[in-house]
Design a protein around this motif. Structure first.
Motif, PDB file in Angstrom:
ATOM      1  N   UNK A  89       1.004  -1.310   0.211  1.00 43.06           N
ATOM      2  CA  UNK A  89       0.106  -0.046  -0.127  1.00 43.06           C
ATOM      3  C   UNK A  89       0.960   1.273  -0.001  1.00 43.06           C
ATOM      4  N   UNK A  90       2.052   1.266   0.666  1.00 46.30           N
ATOM      5  CA  UNK A  90       2.839   2.342   0.622  1.00 46.30           C
ATOM      6  C   UNK A  90       3.263   2.744  -0.883  1.00 46.30           C
ATOM      7  N   UNK A  91       3.520   1.781  -1.714  1.00 43.44           N
ATOM      8  CA  UNK A  91       3.998   1.862  -2.936  1.00 43.44           C
ATOM      9  C   UNK A  91       2.863   2.510  -3.894  1.00 43.44           C
ATOM     10  N   UNK A  92       1.636   2.714  -3.318  1.00 44.86           N
ATOM     11  CA  UNK A  92       0.561   3.211  -4.303  1.00 44.86           C
ATOM     12  C   UNK A  92       0.366   4.497  -3.648  1.00 44.86           C
ATOM     13  N   UNK A  93       0.814   5.721  -4.697  1.00 41.05           N
ATOM     14  CA  UNK A  93       0.685   7.158  -4.259  1.00 41.05           C
ATOM     15  C   UNK A  93      -0.597   7.626  -3.925  1.00 41.05           C
ATOM     16  N   UNK A  94      -1.599   7.022  -4.509  1.00 35.87           N
ATOM     17  CA  UNK A  94      -3.084   7.565  -4.069  1.00 35.87           C
ATOM     18  C   UNK A  94      -3.339   7.177  -2.618  1.00 35.87           C
ATOM     19  N   UNK A  95      -2.801   6.064  -2.284  1.00 37.66           N
ATOM     20  CA  UNK A  95      -3.282   5.828  -0.616  1.00 37.66           C
ATOM     21  C   UNK A  95      -2.395   6.675   0.220  1.00 37.66           C
ATOM     22  N   UNK A  96      -3.267   7.574   0.900  1.00 35.27           N
ATOM     23  CA  UNK A  96      -2.821   8.507   1.811  1.00 35.27           C
ATOM     24  C   UNK A  96      -2.698   8.431   3.200  1.00 35.27           C
ATOM     25  N   UNK A  97      -3.424   7.463   3.620  1.00 29.80           N
ATOM     26  CA  UNK A  97      -3.599   6.966   4.925  1.00 29.80           C
ATOM     27  C   UNK A  97      -4.077   5.489   4.865  1.00 29.80           C
ATOM     28  N   UNK A  98      -3.387   4.536   6.059  1.00 26.77           N
ATOM     29  CA  UNK A  98      -3.884   3.344   6.234  1.00 26.77           C
ATOM     30  C   UNK A  98      -3.756   3.196   7.840  1.00 26.77           C
TER      31      UNK A  98
END
Length: 160
Positions: A89-98
């Motif tokens: 998920x860290x490698x998906x730039x559109x994901x800003x929070x997890x």
């Protein structure tokens, strides 16, 4: 994780810089009735303690073309893969929070997409291959409240 002890001066400083991270230290010093050097030292102490985690400019996603904000609950086929999935998920730039969560989802993420079609592509092409059992998306129409945690309610140490 233990709470860090802060005193009245720390609280004053945090209140001012949380409101405006660009406020000059000398202005903070004047408002707190201490020297500029004292403010520098306190800011350093608060940073070293992890209470302050830097300062940054905030980019408005909508102003640069990201019209869709979505919150997505993720259920993993193999929950033991949490760490691997989070790294992906860290490698998906559109994901800003997890977030690791309790309740119906293993993980809860916040995504900005250019539009609904882009969101669909992210879900299909980037999230589903991570080994999801299922996901549930909620699209945000608008942010009604977006603020920092209130400094006013922080208990202060009487030790100075």
């Amino acid at each position: 994780m233990a709470n860090q002890k802060i005193d009245k001066l720390d609280k004053q400083i945090l209140t001012m810089i949380a409101e405006d991270a660009r406020v000059p230290f000398l202005e903070v010093a004047r408002a707190c009735n201490v020297s500029g050097a004292a403010i520098h030292q306190r800011i350093q102490k608060l940073s070293n303690a992890g209470i302050i985690k830097g300062s940054k400019f905030i980019v408005d996603p909508e102003k640069i073309g990201y019209e869709t904000c979505a919150y997505i609950g993720l259920n993993l086929k193999n929950p033991e893969n949490f760490d691997i999935v989070v790294e992906e998920l860290r490698n998906i730039p559109e994901v800003v929070e997890c977030h690791y969560t309790t309740g119906d989802f293993d993980l809860f993420i916040k995504i900005y997409a250019l539009n609904n079609h882009h969101l669909l592509n992210i879900i299909h092409d980037k999230l589903q291959p991570l080994g999801l059992a299922r996901s549930e998306s909620i699209i945000s129409f608008n942010t009604a409240i977006n603020r920092q945690i209130p400094i006013v309610n922080i208990p202060v140490s009487e030790e100075e």
